[in-house]
Design an enzyme around this catalytic site. Structure first.
Site, PDB file in Angstrom:
ATOM      1  N   CYS A 113       0.819  -1.221   0.000  1.00 42.37           N
ATOM      2  CA  CYS A 113       0.000   0.000   0.000  1.00 42.37           C
ATOM      3  C   CYS A 113       0.854   1.274   0.000  1.00 42.37           C
ATOM      4  O   CYS A 113       0.352   2.349  -0.323  1.00 42.37           O
ATOM      5  CB  CYS A 113      -0.934   0.007   1.203  1.00 42.37           C
ATOM      6  SG  CYS A 113      -2.064  -1.394   1.185  1.00 42.37           S
ATOM      7  N   HIS A 258      -3.557   7.054   1.893  1.00 46.71           N
ATOM      8  CA  HIS A 258      -3.881   5.738   1.331  1.00 46.71           C
ATOM      9  C   HIS A 258      -5.272   5.348   1.797  1.00 46.71           C
ATOM     10  O   HIS A 258      -5.590   5.433   2.976  1.00 46.71           O
ATOM     11  CB  HIS A 258      -2.852   4.712   1.796  1.00 46.71           C
ATOM     12  CG  HIS A 258      -3.315   3.307   1.592  1.00 46.71           C
ATOM     13  ND1 HIS A 258      -3.772   2.855   0.377  1.00 46.71           N
ATOM     14  CD2 HIS A 258      -3.421   2.260   2.457  1.00 46.71           C
ATOM     15  CE1 HIS A 258      -4.138   1.588   0.504  1.00 46.71           C
ATOM     16  NE2 HIS A 258      -3.938   1.205   1.751  1.00 46.71           N
ATOM     17  N   ASN A 288     -10.234  -0.701  -0.816  1.00 53.68           N
ATOM     18  CA  ASN A 288      -8.787  -0.476  -0.674  1.00 53.68           C
ATOM     19  C   ASN A 288      -8.098  -1.084  -1.894  1.00 53.68           C
ATOM     20  O   ASN A 288      -8.052  -2.303  -2.041  1.00 53.68           O
ATOM     21  CB  ASN A 288      -8.321  -1.147   0.623  1.00 53.68           C
ATOM     22  CG  ASN A 288      -6.814  -1.046   0.841  1.00 53.68           C
ATOM     23  OD1 ASN A 288      -6.048  -0.794  -0.089  1.00 53.68           O
ATOM     24  ND2 ASN A 288      -6.391  -1.276   2.071  1.00 53.68           N
TER      25      ASN A 288
HETATM   26  C1  LIG Z   1     -10.748  -5.394   9.471  1.00 58.43           C
HETATM   27  C2  LIG Z   1     -11.489  -4.515  10.435  1.00 58.43           C
HETATM   28  C3  LIG Z   1     -12.553  -3.695   9.687  1.00 58.43           C
HETATM   29  C4  LIG Z   1     -12.174  -5.390  11.450  1.00 58.43           C
HETATM   30  O1  LIG Z   1     -12.832  -4.622  12.420  1.00 58.43           O
HETATM   31  P1  LIG Z   1     -12.676  -4.953  13.954  1.00 58.43           P
HETATM   32  O2  LIG Z   1     -13.540  -4.031  14.693  1.00 58.43           O
HETATM   33  O3  LIG Z   1     -11.214  -4.954  14.275  1.00 58.43           O
HETATM   34  O4  LIG Z   1     -13.307  -6.381  14.006  1.00 58.43           O
HETATM   35  P2  LIG Z   1     -12.661  -7.734  14.547  1.00 58.43           P
HETATM   36  O5  LIG Z   1     -11.584  -8.202  13.613  1.00 58.43           O
HETATM   37  O6  LIG Z   1     -12.324  -7.593  15.981  1.00 58.43           O
HETATM   38  O7  LIG Z   1     -13.889  -8.666  14.392  1.00 58.43           O
HETATM   39  C5  LIG Z   1     -15.088  -8.416  15.099  1.00 58.43           C
HETATM   40  C6  LIG Z   1     -16.083  -9.468  14.698  1.00 58.43           C
HETATM   41  O8  LIG Z   1     -16.532  -9.185  13.358  1.00 58.43           O
HETATM   42  C7  LIG Z   1     -16.390 -10.371  12.576  1.00 58.43           C
HETATM   43  N1  LIG Z   1     -16.138 -10.003  11.195  1.00 58.43           N
HETATM   44  C8  LIG Z   1     -14.945  -9.858  10.553  1.00 58.43           C
HETATM   45  N2  LIG Z   1     -15.168  -9.508   9.270  1.00 58.43           N
HETATM   46  C9  LIG Z   1     -16.506  -9.431   9.108  1.00 58.43           C
HETATM   47  C10 LIG Z   1     -17.331  -9.106   8.024  1.00 58.43           C
HETATM   48  N3  LIG Z   1     -16.849  -8.799   6.812  1.00 58.43           N
HETATM   49  N4  LIG Z   1     -18.669  -9.101   8.217  1.00 58.43           N
HETATM   50  C11 LIG Z   1     -19.201  -9.399   9.400  1.00 58.43           C
HETATM   51  N5  LIG Z   1     -18.460  -9.715  10.479  1.00 58.43           N
HETATM   52  C12 LIG Z   1     -17.126  -9.729  10.336  1.00 58.43           C
HETATM   53  C13 LIG Z   1     -15.240 -11.114  13.209  1.00 58.43           C
HETATM   54  O9  LIG Z   1     -15.296 -12.487  12.878  1.00 58.43           O
HETATM   55  C14 LIG Z   1     -15.501 -10.867  14.676  1.00 58.43           C
HETATM   56  O10 LIG Z   1     -16.496 -11.748  15.105  1.00 58.43           O
HETATM   57  P3  LIG Z   1     -16.444 -12.369  16.591  1.00 58.43           P
HETATM   58  O11 LIG Z   1     -16.523 -11.193  17.509  1.00 58.43           O
HETATM   59  O12 LIG Z   1     -17.625 -13.260  16.609  1.00 58.43           O
HETATM   60  O13 LIG Z   1     -15.124 -13.088  16.662  1.00 58.43           O
HETATM   61  C15 LIG Z   1     -10.553  -3.535  11.172  1.00 58.43           C
HETATM   62  O14 LIG Z   1      -9.712  -4.237  12.043  1.00 58.43           O
HETATM   63  C16 LIG Z   1      -9.717  -2.741  10.230  1.00 58.43           C
HETATM   64  O15 LIG Z   1     -10.222  -1.919   9.498  1.00 58.43           O
HETATM   65  N6  LIG Z   1      -8.380  -2.919  10.254  1.00 58.43           N
HETATM   66  C17 LIG Z   1      -7.502  -2.287   9.301  1.00 58.43           C
HETATM   67  C18 LIG Z   1      -7.595  -3.030   8.003  1.00 58.43           C
HETATM   68  C19 LIG Z   1      -6.869  -2.352   6.886  1.00 58.43           C
HETATM   69  O16 LIG Z   1      -6.986  -1.179   6.690  1.00 58.43           O
HETATM   70  N7  LIG Z   1      -6.106  -3.111   6.114  1.00 58.43           N
HETATM   71  C20 LIG Z   1      -5.373  -2.630   5.003  1.00 58.43           C
HETATM   72  C21 LIG Z   1      -4.216  -1.844   5.469  1.00 58.43           C
HETATM   73  S1  LIG Z   1      -3.285  -1.247   4.148  1.00 58.43           S
END
Ligand SMILES: CC(C)(COP(=O)(O)OP(=O)(O)OC[C@H]1O[C@@H](n2cnc3c(N)ncnc32)[C@H](O)[C@@H]1OP(=O)(O)O)[C@@H](O)C(=O)NCCC(=O)NCCS
Length: 331
Positions: A113, A258, A288
């Protein structure tokens, strides 16, 4: 010594639009979950057979047309991607072949990224020292074929999109304008927090059914760790860029971060104390797109008239590695 200016930009996304509701038919997710956590409403995914370098070629044709140049006027290609068409050679030579040019160098940048900002740094150095005069800088990705569009892969499948953005860069003798500086960073201690483990030659065998079955050949991400680092490192790198030139937040006309996640961009904006009119986000429509996100956003911001000559543009990126960085540009 000349400075580097942006001569023209171009972008291309594949025609197939995939909405959050489309994804909800493939996996256990909802439009509400995706919108709340990421801000994304839709993304573009390629049809089978479309390559990353072909998206880049489309974006390049647009930029060449806007610049009034032919592909043969280019004297260097810098291609940033995390989704190469092949293990090697890199996408740069495939793009070169599609453009019908030969003999010019094609450098591949593997900084995910942050690739466009890393690539800009290299292109800027070459242009300033006079080595090349027309550099095609590409950020292009097709992430969708590597995603797992089932509930098991939902944490990443809802985030990533496909697309390409390019800039044609060249020298200007106007000392007041152009790329003022670039600021690059990395921290390999975090490499496994956002990565694709295989295929890789550290594995024996380097690709296996086991690796495929265990998701090692897909993006693996510790979402919360990525989130925390991104909202710290991007603002830090922006402050470093401003400090070098004695500039302040008030001097920024436009910040393009980004497009990782709208919540990340909003946190970056808040931490820096930027007004809404000082930032540009389009992740809602593209997801993204990794190395392509900054050049696609830049192209759209320019189309909307968000930058005029003399304005201060700041780019900042964060991604796998971890790598991150910023660029200060006087438009
Ligand atoms: C990925 C992201 C959106 C997840 O959000 P979060 O609040 O951290 O959520 P978690 O990973 O703790 O998951 C919470 C719950 O949602 C669930 N979940 C994950 N993806 C899901 C989706 N697409 N739809 C529904 N539920 C989802 C998980 O399984 C988890 O369930 P559980 O509580 O039963 O275990 C967040 O961590 C994020 O944006 N991180 C940065 C990602 C990014 O920018 N990546 C690229 C960088 S260049």
């Amino acid at each position: 010594m000349p400075r580097t200016e942006f001569i023209a930009t171009g972008f291309y996304v594949p025609p197939r639009v995939v909405s959050n509701d489309d994804l909800a038919r493939l996996m256990d997710t909802t439009d509400e979950w995706i919108t709340q956590r990421t801000g994304i409403k839709e993304r573009h995914w390629v049809e089978p057979g479309t390559t990353c370098s072909s998206l880049a070629a489309e974006a390049t044709r647009m930029a060449l047309q806007r610049a009034g140049l032919q592909a043969t006027d280019l004297d260097c290609i810098v291609f940033a991607t995390a989704s190469p068409d092949h293990f090697f050679p890199g996408n740069g030579v495939f793009l070169q072949r599609m453009l019908g040019v030969t003999d010019i160098p094609a450098l591949d940048v593997r900084n995910q990224c942050t690739g466009f900002v890393y690539g800009l740094s290299v292109a800027d150095a070459w242009i300033r020292c006079g080595q090349y005069k027309r550099v095609l800088l590409v950020g292009a990705e097709i992430q969708s074929p590597g995603l797992d569009p089932t509930t098991a892969g939902r944490d990443t499948a809802v985030i990533f999109g496909d697309g390409a953005g390019v800039a044609i860069l060249g020298p200007t003798d106007d000392a007041q304008r152009g790329v003022l500086s670039t600021h690059l960073f990395s921290d390999g201690r975090q490499a496994e927090k956002l990565w694709m483990d295989g295929p890789g030659l550290s594995h024996v065998p380097w690709i296996s059914a086991d690796m495929l079955a265990n998701g090692k050949a897909r993006i693996q991400m510790e979402g919360r760790e990525v989130f925390k680092s991104a909202i710290t490192k991007m603002p830090e790198s922006v402050q470093q860029a401003l400090a070098l030139h004695g500039l302040t937040i008030a001097d920024i006309k436009l910040l393009i971060a980004h497009q990782a996640n709208l919540r990340i961009s909003e946190m970056v904006q808040k931490q820096l104390g930027l007004r809404d009119d000082q930032v540009f986000n389009n992740i809602q429509r593209y997801g993204n797109t990794t190395a392509a996100s900054i050049p696609i956003a830049l192209h759209e911001a320019l189309e909307l008239g968000r930058l005029s000559r003399g304005d201060l543009l700041i780019l900042t990126a964060f991604g796998s590695g971890f790598t991150w960085g910023s660029a200060a540009i006087r438009w």
